[in-house]
Scaffold this active site. Sequence first.
Site, short mmCIF file in Angstrom:
data_model
loop_
_atom_site.label_atom_id
_atom_site.label_comp_id
_atom_site.label_asym_id
_atom_site.label_seq_id
_atom_site.Cartn_x
_atom_site.Cartn_y
_atom_site.Cartn_z
CD GLU A 67 14.59 34.69 67.99
OE1 GLU A 67 13.40 34.38 68.34
OE2 GLU A 67 15.45 35.00 68.69
CG HIS A 136 4.63 37.76 72.06
ND1 HIS A 136 4.74 38.37 73.11
CD2 HIS A 136 5.27 36.60 71.88
CE1 HIS A 136 5.70 37.49 74.00
NE2 HIS A 136 6.04 36.39 73.18
#
Length: 331
Positions: A67, A136
């Site tokens: 990321e 998540h």
Amino acid sequence: MGTSRDDERKTTYREALREAIREALRADERVFLMGEDVGRYGGCFGVSLGLLEEFGPERVRDTPLSESGFVGAGIGAALSGMRPIVEIMTVNFSLLALDQILNNAATLLHMSGGQLPVPLVIRMTTGAGRQLAAQHSHSLEGWYAHIPGIRVVAPATIEDARFMLAPALADPDPVLIFEHGSLYNAAGELDPAAAPVDLDHAAIRRPGTDISLITYGGSLPKVLTAADELAAEDISAEVVELRTLRPLDDDTITASVARTHHAVVVDEGWRTGSLAAEVSARIAERSFYELDAPVERVCSAEVPMPYARRLEEAALPQTADVVAAAHRAVD
């Protein structure tokens, strides 16, 4: 191939997002999409399905699982005149790119004396309710709404999913778009007369006179259901959807509280230091003498999000919690 705006009728939140990206890619050759699995796989949540075949690997780019790396590449592309759309799989993973977002994307315009705008759009999935457990499932939008130099938006309707992207790409500052995972399958009619969204203003999703229910993103359907239940009890609830979390639309919030004199703020984030806390504080600062009762907050339990369905449901704001908070305020 996508449909034209005149042809759009029945669709889903996911398909509306896809059509917005498709329209942006067609309209401006500087626009490209990049992120983990956005190409061959069609996106972790299926948003970019088919775009690689239509636009090719130069404009729909699969990235390594890094990321910080691909958000940094997006910042560099934006500085070079491109208009990147960067997809981060979930908000939890965005923390790996927080250095890039906070220390580079949000600050370069200021640190360069206005010479280096970063017209970057970052999309990510947020929220719980899908049994994806604690790595998540969190709602961290409030963390990003704390940062000067960026705009933070949260489309909660099919129309906003379809029409928030164009003004986000036109914004000279970085824009973070938070898509709640529970909304992707939501289906409905897309108004063919809908137009690009005004990112500066909240929306009144239901008018009311007795209490203001203020929320955003994936909590909107629950709050609208709560408003229906309250209406059956002769309590008229006005539903205010924030849409943009930074900058907040203080005027719409203030005007709503002036009409109803009661407020409940619903936020899937944790209560401590939350966006709900910020909204509540602003109501106290601007509308204290309009209030007939303290502002109520409905937030997630302050625990890592559980995996077990019943525990996850218990940790999240639910319609019954909103109704109970409204009663505490007005009774």
